[in-house]
Scaffold this active site. Sequence first.
Site, short mmCIF file in Angstrom:
data_model
loop_
_atom_site.label_atom_id
_atom_site.label_comp_id
_atom_site.label_asym_id
_atom_site.label_seq_id
_atom_site.Cartn_x
_atom_site.Cartn_y
_atom_site.Cartn_z
N THR A 277 -25.71 73.45 10.39
CA THR A 277 -25.45 72.81 9.87
C THR A 277 -26.25 71.10 10.28
OG1 THR A 277 -24.01 71.57 10.54
CG2 THR A 277 -23.13 72.68 9.38
N HIS B 289 -21.76 66.36 2.89
CA HIS B 289 -22.37 67.72 2.76
C HIS B 289 -21.71 68.93 3.95
CE1 HIS B 289 -25.01 64.83 1.37
NE2 HIS B 289 -25.79 64.54 2.43
N ASP B 290 -21.91 68.57 5.07
CA ASP B 290 -21.72 69.56 6.03
C ASP B 290 -20.51 70.52 6.12
OD1 ASP B 290 -24.15 69.42 6.33
OD2 ASP B 290 -23.52 68.30 8.99
N PHE C 131 -32.87 66.26 4.15
CA PHE C 131 -33.07 65.86 5.27
C PHE C 131 -33.03 67.14 6.09
CE2 PHE C 131 -31.88 65.14 9.31
CZ PHE C 131 -32.72 63.99 10.06
N ASN C 132 -32.32 68.23 6.65
CA ASN C 132 -32.67 69.35 7.24
C ASN C 132 -33.55 70.37 7.06
OD1 ASN C 132 -30.18 68.75 8.32
ND2 ASN C 132 -28.69 70.18 7.26
N ASP D 207 -21.07 66.41 10.47
CA ASP D 207 -21.24 67.20 11.42
C ASP D 207 -19.76 66.86 12.27
OD1 ASP D 207 -24.72 68.60 11.60
OD2 ASP D 207 -24.49 66.44 10.59
N ASP E 101 -26.02 68.71 14.72
CA ASP E 101 -26.43 67.70 14.92
C ASP E 101 -25.87 66.34 14.83
OD1 ASP E 101 -26.93 67.49 12.62
OD2 ASP E 101 -28.40 66.93 11.84
N ASN F 146 -29.85 64.58 13.51
CA ASN F 146 -29.53 63.17 12.69
C ASN F 146 -30.01 62.19 13.92
OD1 ASN F 146 -28.54 63.36 10.27
ND2 ASN F 146 -26.52 64.78 11.19
C1 BDR Z 1 -27.31 66.57 6.00
O1 BDR Z 1 -28.17 65.70 6.31
C2 BDR Z 1 -27.63 65.06 7.72
O2 BDR Z 1 -27.68 63.92 8.09
C3 BDR Z 1 -26.71 65.00 6.86
O3 BDR Z 1 -25.67 65.17 8.92
C4 BDR Z 1 -26.85 67.13 7.19
O4 BDR Z 1 -25.87 67.48 7.32
C5 BDR Z 1 -27.55 66.24 4.12
O5 BDR Z 1 -29.49 66.57 4.02
CA CA Z 2 -25.63 67.98 9.72
#
Ligand code: BDR
Ligand code: CA
Length: 313
Positions: free
Chosen positions: A126, A242-243, A168-169, A14, A9, A38
Site C-alpha cells: 500500500t 485508498h489503502d 503517488f505510490n 495505511d 508507508d 508518504n
Molecule cells: C496513496 O498515496 C498515499 O498517500 C496513500 O497512503 C495511498 O497509498 C494514494 O495515492
Molecule cells: Ca500508502
Amino acid sequence: MKKIILDCDPGHDDAVAIMFAAASSEIDLLGITCVAGNTTLNNATLNALKICSFINKTNINIYAGCNSPIKRKLVTADHVHGKSGLDYEGEDINIQKGYKIQKEHAVDFIIEQCKKSKEKIYLCPTGPLTNIARALTKYPQIANNIEKIIFMGGAAKTIGNITPSAEFNIFVDPTAANIVLKSKIPIVMMGLDVTHKVLVDENVIKDFLSIGNKTSYFFKDLMNFYSKFHKEKYNTNSSPLHDPCVIGYLLNNDLFDLKFLNVIVEEESELTMGKTIVDWLKVTNREANCYVADNVNVKEFFSLLKEKISLLP
Ligand code: BDR
Ligand code: CA
C-alpha cells in the site's frame, strides 16, 4: 486462511489498512513491512509500531525496508499526512514496552517467508513498490510462491493525484512498479479509479463512532486530519480511503469489478513520470499482466470495515 504480508508507508489510510487486516481472522498477517513513501522509513516504522500498540496487536512483527526508491529521489506526502506521516489532533500513542522493529530487513523477511511457506503468500503493498521489487530482484524464485500481489496504486482511466498523470505510490518508484508488473505473478491493481469511490465523509465517521470503542475514536481523529487536505485542496468534505481497499479485496473479492489488461509504467518522461499506461481498449499487442479494479460496492465495503473495526479495542 490467507497468509499475507502488508507492505506499507503509514500514512492515515495505511493505518486503517493495518487495523482492518489485524482485526480479520480470515487473514494470517505474517508481518508488516515498511517502506519510505508518504514519509521517511523511520517515521513509517514508528507509525506502524504505534498503530499496533494502540490496537494491542504487538504480536505483529514489523520490519524496516528500503529508505529510498530504486532510481529516483524520495518524494514524500507531508502535504497530506503531515510531518510525522501520521499527524492528528489527539493524544500521542505510546509504543508498548519492548515492542521494537525486527532486526531482519523487510526485503529479506519477504524472501524468507516466501521460501519457507508451504502455501503461497499474498503480498499487499500500500506504498511505493520498492520492497517488493527489491525482493523479486534479489531472489526471483520467490515468484513461484506468491499467490497474488494486490497493490494500491496507479490510475487507469482517471487523472493522477501527485502529478496530472501519476498516482503517488507509482510516481515515487516507477522502476519498482515495472519490475512488479513484469514479474508474471498474478497482480491486482487498486488504483484511484476505485479508491476515489470509497469516500469517507462526516456520515461515515458518525456511523463508525456508533461502535463506541477507542479505535472508532482513533478512526475519527485520523480521518479529521486526513480530510483537511482534501477540504483545502479540492473543497470537498469527502476523502478517498485508498489503502484499505487492498484488504477489502482480500476479504471479499466480490466487492470489486476487475478487468485483465496490460499495464506498464512510464519511467522516462519527466512530464508523465509514473503514469500507469493501461491498455483499456486493448489497442496494443501487449499481453495482459494485471487485473485492474474498476468498480467497487462501496456500501458493502464500509459495512465490512465497520464490522472489523468493531472487533478491536
Ligand atoms: C496513496 O498515496 C498515499 O498517500 C496513500 O497512503 C495511498 O497509498 C494514494 O495515492
Ligand atoms: Ca500508502
